[in-house]
Design a protein around this motif. Structure first.
Motif, mmCIF file in Angstrom:
data_model
loop_
_atom_site.group_PDB
_atom_site.id
_atom_site.type_symbol
_atom_site.label_atom_id
_atom_site.label_comp_id
_atom_site.label_asym_id
_atom_site.label_seq_id
_atom_site.Cartn_x
_atom_site.Cartn_y
_atom_site.Cartn_z
ATOM 1 N N CYS A 115 87.438 -38.769 67.931
ATOM 2 C CA CYS A 115 88.106 -38.566 66.653
ATOM 3 C C CYS A 115 88.029 -37.102 66.251
ATOM 4 O O CYS A 115 87.201 -36.341 66.763
ATOM 5 C CB CYS A 115 87.472 -39.435 65.549
ATOM 6 N N GLY A 116 88.902 -36.716 65.339
ATOM 7 C CA GLY A 116 88.740 -35.472 64.619
ATOM 8 C C GLY A 116 87.947 -35.763 63.361
ATOM 9 O O GLY A 116 87.988 -36.892 62.834
ATOM 10 N N ALA A 117 87.233 -34.774 62.854
ATOM 11 C CA ALA A 117 86.419 -34.987 61.659
ATOM 12 C C ALA A 117 86.345 -33.697 60.862
ATOM 13 O O ALA A 117 86.019 -32.643 61.417
ATOM 14 C CB ALA A 117 85.016 -35.470 62.036
ATOM 15 N N VAL A 118 86.634 -33.786 59.563
ATOM 16 C CA VAL A 118 86.541 -32.627 58.676
ATOM 17 C C VAL A 118 85.808 -33.040 57.409
ATOM 18 O O VAL A 118 85.869 -34.203 56.979
ATOM 19 C CB VAL A 118 87.934 -32.062 58.324
ATOM 20 N N GLU A 119 85.113 -32.080 56.818
ATOM 21 C CA GLU A 119 84.354 -32.334 55.602
ATOM 22 C C GLU A 119 85.237 -32.097 54.380
ATOM 23 O O GLU A 119 85.804 -31.021 54.209
ATOM 24 C CB GLU A 119 83.135 -31.427 55.547
ATOM 25 N N VAL A 120 85.328 -33.120 53.545
ATOM 26 C CA VAL A 120 86.137 -33.055 52.323
ATOM 27 C C VAL A 120 85.271 -33.543 51.162
ATOM 28 O O VAL A 120 84.846 -34.696 51.152
ATOM 29 C CB VAL A 120 87.401 -33.919 52.436
ATOM 30 N N ASN A 121 84.995 -32.671 50.216
ATOM 31 C CA ASN A 121 84.179 -33.045 49.047
ATOM 32 C C ASN A 121 82.854 -33.678 49.455
ATOM 33 O O ASN A 121 82.458 -34.726 48.959
ATOM 34 C CB ASN A 121 84.957 -33.986 48.122
ATOM 35 N N GLN A 122 82.179 -33.050 50.403
ATOM 36 C CA GLN A 122 80.853 -33.468 50.894
ATOM 37 C C GLN A 122 80.878 -34.826 51.603
ATOM 38 O O GLN A 122 79.852 -35.494 51.730
ATOM 39 C CB GLN A 122 79.818 -33.522 49.749
ATOM 40 N N GLN A 123 82.041 -35.242 52.060
ATOM 41 C CA GLN A 123 82.166 -36.460 52.858
ATOM 42 C C GLN A 123 83.099 -36.185 54.023
ATOM 43 O O GLN A 123 83.927 -35.274 53.962
ATOM 44 C CB GLN A 123 82.708 -37.619 52.021
ATOM 45 N N LEU A 124 82.966 -36.997 55.073
ATOM 46 C CA LEU A 124 83.789 -36.794 56.261
ATOM 47 C C LEU A 124 85.028 -37.668 56.221
ATOM 48 O O LEU A 124 84.945 -38.877 55.970
ATOM 49 C CB LEU A 124 83.001 -37.110 57.528
ATOM 50 N N HIS A 130 75.535 -27.802 65.433
ATOM 51 C CA HIS A 130 74.991 -29.001 66.059
ATOM 52 C C HIS A 130 73.895 -29.621 65.190
ATOM 53 O O HIS A 130 72.997 -28.937 64.709
ATOM 54 C CB HIS A 130 74.407 -28.654 67.428
ATOM 55 N N GLY A 131 73.998 -30.928 64.984
ATOM 56 C CA GLY A 131 72.978 -31.653 64.231
ATOM 57 C C GLY A 131 73.243 -31.755 62.746
ATOM 58 O O GLY A 131 72.549 -32.521 62.055
ATOM 59 N N VAL A 132 74.226 -31.028 62.219
ATOM 60 C CA VAL A 132 74.543 -31.120 60.792
ATOM 61 C C VAL A 132 75.129 -32.507 60.513
ATOM 62 O O VAL A 132 75.984 -32.993 61.243
ATOM 63 C CB VAL A 132 75.531 -30.016 60.372
ATOM 64 N N ARG A 133 74.652 -33.124 59.443
ATOM 65 C CA ARG A 133 75.072 -34.483 59.122
ATOM 66 C C ARG A 133 75.867 -34.524 57.829
ATOM 67 O O ARG A 133 75.659 -33.716 56.927
ATOM 68 C CB ARG A 133 73.848 -35.395 58.993
ATOM 69 N N CYS A 134 76.755 -35.510 57.744
ATOM 70 C CA CYS A 134 77.556 -35.689 56.541
ATOM 71 C C CYS A 134 77.978 -37.157 56.474
ATOM 72 O O CYS A 134 78.369 -37.734 57.497
ATOM 73 C CB CYS A 134 78.788 -34.777 56.586
ATOM 74 N N PRO A 135 77.889 -37.794 55.303
ATOM 75 C CA PRO A 135 78.282 -39.208 55.210
ATOM 76 C C PRO A 135 79.785 -39.385 55.397
ATOM 77 O O PRO A 135 80.589 -38.515 55.047
ATOM 78 C CB PRO A 135 77.854 -39.598 53.787
ATOM 79 N N LEU A 136 80.159 -40.544 55.949
ATOM 80 C CA LEU A 136 81.568 -40.857 56.113
ATOM 81 C C LEU A 136 82.202 -41.135 54.753
ATOM 82 O O LEU A 136 81.586 -41.774 53.894
ATOM 83 C CB LEU A 136 81.756 -42.080 57.011
ATOM 84 N N GLY A 137 83.433 -40.648 54.570
ATOM 85 C CA GLY A 137 84.137 -40.871 53.314
ATOM 86 C C GLY A 137 85.404 -41.678 53.463
ATOM 87 O O GLY A 137 85.764 -42.449 52.573
ATOM 88 N N ALA A 138 86.111 -41.529 54.590
ATOM 89 C CA ALA A 138 87.374 -42.247 54.777
ATOM 90 C C ALA A 138 87.796 -42.168 56.235
ATOM 91 O O ALA A 138 87.427 -41.230 56.959
ATOM 92 C CB ALA A 138 88.478 -41.668 53.889
#
Length: 407
Positions: free
Chosen positions: A104-113, A201-209
């Protein structure tokens, strides 16, 4: 005098020694530029060669890895870096079976992925790069790992674009790519992004949508609709790397992550236009809360079978019940079922789920089911409903999901 080969071993965080370069030290900076957020560091020479090895070759580079047991000749540094990085991502997932890897592609939007699973030639890498151009931090354009807490974990690999870019893409995006183009050849190019543009590498972010994407040259502006959660689950199940886990285990791991996760479909013509348009919608309407999306309407039609290859005879009078080895996993209005541990996942639509619920309540023959559904499918003929139920029951039987009652 025979020349002496120069052999260097390298380690990666969370993997350890994993790469050997033989007379190929000129490849190291190319790999490092393609994965700037995940640094290779020299390590002590290993007694046993690391799993991934690359040799200089008269026609390019020769690589061997667990996924390439016979080896592969690669003609350019950028192409070799791509192959090596794919194997390094695989090594990471093998070292961390507690994580799930998805395409998948993944981008951070408003502190969520916001993640967009792979869809053939839909342009996920281009869209990921377009989000970077629009000012959003990238977590990956090809591989994202998920932990059990519903967080995405970045690998630190830069987006890779197919070259040359289509001339139809926005001029602003062409300029961004030209300014940030890193290692490349005639076919592919990596973007050189800084730490604010690319998660390390290793940076985490909760899923948003979950954002399913569809490129459509015929539309004039991007379109966004809200989907059922099952659409997102189905796509993720098709795009995971967990080759050695049963489908039952995978769905049990994905379900808790998706129960409250909104899923959307975005149709677009131009990736940069879509990214900037979505950014505006996010700012104005709270995209992750679902305010901008419209509900999808489901037209009630007669039930259809999963496939047309198994059909119950119209004069079959046996009564049917749910198989005791069947496992079910509800998600929103949909239901996913598995016949047994290790079996394949099957997605039931609304009407198939209705039949499933009837058979859970009591054992029924096909005529009993048809009589019940006649009231549900107003305007449908009994003949057409019975034909569809013959197909549906035949398929459920062939999959081991229902079985006849021993009278």
């Amino acid at each position: 005098m025979a020349s002496t080969s120069i052999t260097d071993d390298y380690a990666l965080e969370n993997i350890g020694p994993c790469l050997r370069l033989v007379d190929a030290e000129n490849l190291l900076p190319v790999i490092q530029q393609a994965m700037p957020g995940w640094q290779l560091t020299p390590c002590e020479p290993q007694q046993h060669a690391p799993a991934i090895c690359v040799w200089q070759h008269p026609n390019g580079y020769w690589q061997e890895a667990p996924a390439l047991p016979g080896g592969m000749l690669l003609d350019t540094p950028a192409g070799t870096a791509c192959s090596v990085i794919a194997d390094l991502a695989g090594a990471y997932l093998r070292h961390h079976p507690e994580h799930i890897g998805i395409h998948c592609g993944a981008v951070e939007v408003n502190q969520q992925l916001v993640i967009f699973p792979d869809s053939h030639r839909a342009g996920k890498s281009t869209l990921t790069a377009a989000f970077a151009a629009a000012g959003y931090r990238v977590f990956g354009d090809d591989v994202l790992t998920l932990n059990s807490y519903g967080e995405g974990i970045a690998l630190g690999v830069a987006p890779r674009l197919r070259l040359p870019l289509p001339e139809t893409l926005a001029s602003e995006f062409h300029q961004f790519v030209a300014t940030h183009l890193g290692p490349h050849d005639d076919r592919y190019g990596y973007l050189a992004l800084n730490e604010q543009q690319l998660a390390s590498h290793g940076v985490r972010c909760p899923l948003g949508a979950i954002l399913l994407i569809e490129r459509d040259e015929s539309i004039s502006e991007p379109q966004l609709v809200r989907l059922q959660p099952g659409d997102g689950l189905w796509q993720l199940l098709q795009q995971n790397f967990a080759e050695h886990e049963s489908d039952k285990t995978l769905i049990e791991r994905f379900l808790p992550l998706l129960k409250d996760l909104p899923c959307f479909l975005m149709r677009y013509r131009d990736a940069y236009e879509a990214a900037t348009w979505l950014a505006t919608e996010i700012d104005n309407d709270g995209f992750l809360g679902g305010a901008v999306a419209t509900n999808m309407c489901r037209r009630q039609t007669a039930p259809e079978a999963f496939k047309q290859s198994h059909v119950l005879a119209p004069n079959d009078t046996r009564r049917w019940q749910i198989s005791p080895v069947a496992h079910e996993f509800p998600l929103g209005e949909e239901l996913f079922v598995i016949a047994k541990e290790g079996g394949e996942i099957h997605r039931l639509n609304v009407t198939s789920r209705a039949v499933w619920a009837l058979l859970q309540h009591e054992a029924l023959c096909q005529d009993d089911i048809v009589d019940t559904l006649m009231a549900f499918f107003v305007g449908a003929s009994r003949q057409s409903i019975k034909r569809d139920i013959c197909h549906l029951l035949g398929q459920l039987v062939s999959l081991g999901l229902v079985q006849p009652v021993a009278d």
